[in-house]
Write an enzyme that holds these catalytic residues in place. Structure first.
Site, short mmCIF file in Angstrom:
data_model
loop_
_atom_site.label_atom_id
_atom_site.label_comp_id
_atom_site.label_asym_id
_atom_site.label_seq_id
_atom_site.Cartn_x
_atom_site.Cartn_y
_atom_site.Cartn_z
N GLY A 112 -0.59 4.56 -4.53
CA GLY A 112 0.86 4.43 -4.62
C GLY A 112 1.34 3.19 -5.33
O GLY A 112 2.19 3.24 -6.23
N SER A 113 0.78 2.04 -4.96
CA SER A 113 1.18 0.80 -5.63
C SER A 113 0.62 0.75 -7.05
O SER A 113 1.21 0.13 -7.94
CB SER A 113 0.72 -0.42 -4.83
OG SER A 113 -0.68 -0.38 -4.61
N ASP A 169 -10.21 4.06 -3.85
CA ASP A 169 -9.06 4.80 -3.34
C ASP A 169 -9.24 6.28 -3.63
O ASP A 169 -9.48 6.69 -4.77
CB ASP A 169 -7.78 4.28 -4.00
CG ASP A 169 -6.51 4.72 -3.27
OD1 ASP A 169 -6.55 5.75 -2.57
OD2 ASP A 169 -5.50 4.02 -3.40
N CYS A 182 0.84 -1.18 0.00
CA CYS A 182 0.00 0.00 0.00
C CYS A 182 0.88 1.23 0.00
O CYS A 182 1.50 1.56 1.02
CB CYS A 182 -0.93 0.01 1.21
SG CYS A 182 -1.97 1.47 1.23
N GLY A 183 0.96 1.92 -1.13
CA GLY A 183 1.82 3.08 -1.26
C GLY A 183 1.37 4.26 -0.42
O GLY A 183 2.20 4.95 0.19
N HIS A 184 0.06 4.51 -0.38
CA HIS A 184 -0.40 5.66 0.42
C HIS A 184 -0.09 5.43 1.89
O HIS A 184 0.23 6.37 2.63
CB HIS A 184 -1.88 5.94 0.17
CG HIS A 184 -2.83 5.30 1.13
ND1 HIS A 184 -3.38 4.04 0.93
CD2 HIS A 184 -3.33 5.73 2.32
CE1 HIS A 184 -4.17 3.74 1.94
NE2 HIS A 184 -4.16 4.73 2.79
#
Length: 345
Positions: free
Chosen positions: A265-266, A260, A98-100
């Site tokens: 991010g991902s 989202d 999870c990028g965020h």
């Protein structure tokens, strides 16, 4: 007037810090969870899914959360170089990347003292996610944290120009790419939609139909672990994949039709890997990605060629901003029939 510290309750108290990255929530769990067992981060992910899933529902579902809530549980990592390990949770279960959340945790780790000696102008934080070790770099100056960038695990285009039969839409061509999780990518124009203007429900319906089709018609795999070989969601784009100085917009619908709020991010990682594979972007060309939901922006660029099994891959750098929104201590009462959480669909 004085108030008691906590209301009447039974059982453990779940303490959290709430943040958001580009509008996408992150509930970081500070305390109240039992020990998470497992020798590896993926084993811990399996353990919470099999033994502690009721706590995910308590924190993610109403009345304490909502349908699109997202969470992070800090755990011990088996990697010596990791500063922390993390498990991600959402309305359906547990993600692998999870990028965020990594961007938010980059600030949190410094602000809450998980990094004992932060450095300026940046502090590096090694975050062990279920997909692997992710290196985050948090701006730090005069005791204050700022933007966070991270370097992804190897990201790659899994398959391009895959035709799937989507009920109600016919044959649709999609790309599938990995950025810590596998996503299907398709232009919203193929459904007569606009990621910036269409109703969220219409975008969710189209993306969910694509996800269901890919899951049933495409055999997915990952060279590192079968635990990573699942479709996390579908990202609808504005179709502007060729490099441009102008932002390109997308909306990610993941897990159980969860939307989202950030550019994902991902998803940005996977989209850059896809664009790189197609020759649409070069190394160190920075691209801006805008959320069709909120207008928030991440930037991303491919910084290094690498491999993942037999796949040609790239390491992607993604940058964004996270902000704090509050703290809370959540309790339950034993006679509350809804104490375990519920969702309205």
């Amino acid at each position: 007037m004085e108030f008691p510290k906590l209301p009447p309750h039974s059982g453990s108290v779940l303490s959290v810090v709430d943040m958001h990255t580009g509008g996408e929530p992150l509930r970081i769990i500070l305390s109240g969870y039992p020990e998470v067992k497992g020798d590896t981060i993926l084993a811990k992910r399996r353990y919470v899914r099999e033994h502690l899933d009721h706590l995910r529902k308590v924190l993610m579902f109403e009345p304490r959360g909502h349908y699109d809530m997202y969470g992070a549980l800090l755990v011990r990592s088996e990697l010596a170089e990791a500063d922390l390990g993390v498990l991600f949770m959402h309305n359906e279960g547990y993600s692998t990347m999870c990028g965020h959340a990594v961007i938010a945790l980059g600030r949190f780790a410094v602000d809450y003292g998980l990094i004992k000696a932060p450095t300026s102008p940046e502090t590096q934080i090694n975050i062990h996610c279920p997909c692997g070790l992710v290196k985050a770099f948090t701006q730090y100056s005069n005791g204050k944290t700022g933007a966070v960038r991270f370097h992804s695990v190897p990201a790659f285009a899994f398959a391009t120009d895959v035709s799937v039969s989507v009920p109600g839409y016919g044959s649709i061509t999609v790309d599938i790419s990995y950025g810590g999780a596998l996503y299907a990518f398709v232009s919203s124009e193929k459904f007569g939609l606009d990621v910036n203007k269409s109703k969220t429900r219409d975008l969710v319906d189209a993306a969910t139909a694509v996800s269901d089709a890919v899951k049933s018609q495409v055999k997915l795999y990952h060279p590192v672990s079968e635990d990573l070989a699942f479709l996390y969601g579908t990202i609808l784009t504005d179709g502007k994949d060729a490099f441009s100085e102008e932002p390109t917009a997308n909306v990610c619908v993941f897990a159980d039709a969860q939307v989202d709020r950030s550019p994902t991010g991902s998803g940005v990682t996977a989209r850059i890997a896809l664009q790189y594979q197609k020759g649409l972007i070069g190394l160190n060309q920075t691209r801006s990605f805008k959320s069709g939901a909120t207008g928030s922006v991440f930037t991303g660029k491919a910084i290094e060629e690498t491999t993942c099994g037999d796949f040609r891959a790239v390491v992607v750098e993604v940058t964004g901003h996270a902000h704090y929104s509050g703290v809370a201590s959540f309790t339950q009462e034993s006679d509350d029939p809804l104490r375990g959480g519920f969702l309205l669909r």
